[in-house]
Design a protein around this motif. Structure first.
Motif, mmCIF file in Angstrom:
data_model
loop_
_atom_site.group_PDB
_atom_site.id
_atom_site.type_symbol
_atom_site.label_atom_id
_atom_site.label_comp_id
_atom_site.label_asym_id
_atom_site.label_seq_id
_atom_site.Cartn_x
_atom_site.Cartn_y
_atom_site.Cartn_z
ATOM 1 N N ILE A 133 0.845 -1.188 0.000
ATOM 2 C CA ILE A 133 0.000 0.000 0.000
ATOM 3 C C ILE A 133 0.884 1.242 0.000
ATOM 4 N N ARG A 134 0.623 2.125 -0.914
ATOM 5 C CA ARG A 134 1.446 3.341 -1.031
ATOM 6 C C ARG A 134 1.034 4.352 0.046
ATOM 7 N N ASP A 135 1.758 4.312 1.142
ATOM 8 C CA ASP A 135 1.437 5.157 2.294
ATOM 9 C C ASP A 135 2.652 5.924 2.808
ATOM 10 N N GLY A 136 3.793 5.815 2.099
ATOM 11 C CA GLY A 136 4.998 6.513 2.529
ATOM 12 C C GLY A 136 5.791 5.777 3.585
ATOM 13 N N PHE A 137 5.388 4.559 3.950
ATOM 14 C CA PHE A 137 6.093 3.806 4.985
ATOM 15 C C PHE A 137 7.474 3.387 4.478
ATOM 16 N N ASN A 138 8.506 3.651 5.311
ATOM 17 C CA ASN A 138 9.872 3.303 4.920
ATOM 18 C C ASN A 138 10.578 2.458 5.976
ATOM 19 N N GLY A 139 9.796 1.747 6.779
ATOM 20 C CA GLY A 139 10.380 0.897 7.805
ATOM 21 C C GLY A 139 10.263 1.452 9.201
ATOM 22 N N ALA A 140 9.823 2.689 9.335
ATOM 23 C CA ALA A 140 9.669 3.295 10.657
ATOM 24 C C ALA A 140 8.399 4.134 10.677
ATOM 25 N N GLY A 141 7.824 4.288 11.857
ATOM 26 C CA GLY A 141 6.616 5.101 11.997
ATOM 27 C C GLY A 141 5.364 4.320 11.685
ATOM 28 N N GLY A 142 4.306 5.038 11.354
ATOM 29 C CA GLY A 142 3.017 4.416 11.123
ATOM 30 C C GLY A 142 2.825 3.989 9.678
ATOM 31 N N TYR A 143 1.901 3.065 9.471
ATOM 32 C CA TYR A 143 1.593 2.620 8.119
ATOM 33 C C TYR A 143 0.128 2.205 8.049
#
Length: 464
Positions: A133-143
């Motif tokens: 899902i294109r949500d800006g998740f890069n391994g840290a924070g929320g998704y």
């Protein structure tokens, strides 16, 4: 509007706002399309794949993804699973179809109602699309863990981005980028959460032509996973970070989900599992539908009275204490898993609802609609003290726990003095739709200033 679930490994979850992607949005990525009145089209997929429209939460647009159906050796009873092109089904999710077919589907339909079946595509099986899902998740924070898009329930003539099928989107990116931190259970609870949204849309939006209040829809989705996977320690932990958040004002914050979770667990605890199905069947929405459901079940309680009772239950915690014997409405059961006093819940350290509450405030802070304030008072001359709470509005309701003597004073009279030993634990609630600039004023005094007659709590009256 999308119904999505946002996750993080633990602690507070950054929130992405819910939004409606309109058909007029200019598409980006592989979807093509263009502006004007051009009907958007997906690029051709291979013969073994199916094209799907999906939401890009970073650009507020739709894009096209090709996905192949996963063969698990047998066709699922209630589901079909597709995986985005270039990705494979993670090993940890090989049991996903069986989990949905054998556990989640029967649980959700029994406790909430039926989904669109056979639905817009004439296929009784639900599509589960696993993708990044294109949500800006890069391994840290929320998704975004997953979402249900009701736009797929409409024909192309009404929504050119419709996949014209009953379906969920589950995010496999976190499990690939953060191996070990995301478990199969995370996917299962997300799927149960989103399935309730699909059922809710069918029962309220399609069958009754009513758009339900977001807080109630989300509260019921928060309840759904607990039937199979038990209580959520993370929701309890998050709730105690902001216990005064409004139940009915929905701002897409993690605290909105947390109070919705507390409410749904209280109702499940008090009225049994079928209360939500009863709410769903009422030809009304929000608070009105809850009141109608309570009446239909033969209860004399109301949304307002249960909100006040819940405020005391949150302050009291579980019935592992000896408090309020004979009054289950003022505590949570052990089965609920909601212990609001200091404890350890899985890997979460629950601070305690009164341990983080303001100490000795002379003014209770403002109250949003359907919200609660907790305060702690210490005696001027230990171990005994007293407080006098004066309401700021007649809609307010208050209770006082005498923690030293295990006495509960309910429905406090405004401007009347109440004594306590060790600590006085004040609970002020606003069971109304009106915002209040103050929760009232409080005056501490020594016990010697008390009037000779003190009102008895229900427990004291029973003992007498």
């Amino acid at each position: 509007m999308f119904r999505l679930l946002i996750r993080k490994k633990r602690s507070i979850i950054p929130v992405l706002s819910l939004f409606m992607l309109m058909a007029a949005v200019v598409l980006t990525s592989c979807g093509g399309g263009g502006g004007g009145n051009t009907t958007p089209t997906c690029p051709p997929c291979s013969s073994a794949e199916t094209p799907f429209w999906a939401a890009d939460f970073t650009t507020y647009s739709y894009y096209c993804v090709c996905a192949a159906e996963v063969s698990t050796g047998a066709t699922g009873t209630y589901s079909r699973i597709f995986v985005e092109h270039g990705r494979t089904l993670p090993l940890v999710l090989e049991g996903l179809q069986n989990e949905f077919d054998d556990k989640i589907y029967p649980m959700a339909t029994a406790n909430f109602g039926s989904e669109p079946n056979p639905g817009i595509d004439g296929d009784p099986k639900i599509t589960i699309l696993l993708l990044n899902i294109r949500d800006g998740f890069n391994g840290a924070g929320g998704y975004v863990a997953g979402y249900f898009d009701p736009g797929n329930e409409y024909p192309l003539s009404a929504n050119p981005f419709s996949n014209q099928r009953e379906m969920f989107y589950l995010n496999i990116n976190p499990i690939l980028t953060d191996t070990g931190a995301v478990t199969a259970n995370d996917f299962y609870t997300t799927l149960a959460h989103e399935f309730q949204h699909m059922i809710h849309w069918e029962q309220k939006s399609r069958l009754l032509n009513k758009d339900d209040d977001t807080w109630l829809d989300e509260a019921m989705s928060e309840a759904a996973p607990t039937y199979l996977y038990g209580p959520s320690c993370s929701r309890l932990y998050e709730y105690e970070k902001d216990p005064s958040n409004s139940l009915t004002i929905w701002n897409d914050s993690i605290y909105d989900y947390s109070i919705a979770y507390m409410w749904s667990q209280y109702y499940k605890d008090q009225f049994g599992g079928t209360i939500f199905k009863e709410i769903m069947q009422q030809n009304s929405i929000g608070i009105t539908s809850v009141n109608s459901a309570l009446t239909a079940t033969g209860s004399t309680r109301t949304f307002a009275s249960t909100f006040y009772d819940m405020s005391i239950a949150i302050g009291s915690g579980m019935t592992t204490t000896t408090w309020w014997t004979g009054y289950p409405e003022w505590t949570f059961s052990v089965a609920s898993g909601i212990e609001t006093w200091p404890n350890t819940c899985e890997s979460y350290s629950i601070p305690g609802i009164f341990q983080t509450a303001p100490l000795n405030p002379d003014t209770v802070s403002a109250l949003d609609p359907w919200s609660i304030r907790f305060s702690t008072y210490a005696p001027l001359s230990p171990p005994t003290g007293s407080v006098k709470w004066t309401e700021a509005s007649s809609t307010q309701k208050a209770a006082l726990i005498d923690s030293g003597a295990d006495i509960l004073y309910t429905n406090l009279a405004s401007a009347e003095t109440y004594s306590y030993t060790t600590n006085g634990l004040l609970i002020v609630s606003n069971p109304s739709d009106v915002s209040l600039g103050s929760g009232g004023t409080v005056v501490r005094s020594s016990v010697s200033t008390l009037a000779p007659a003190m009102p008895l709590s229900p427990k004291q009256m029973l003992e007498a």
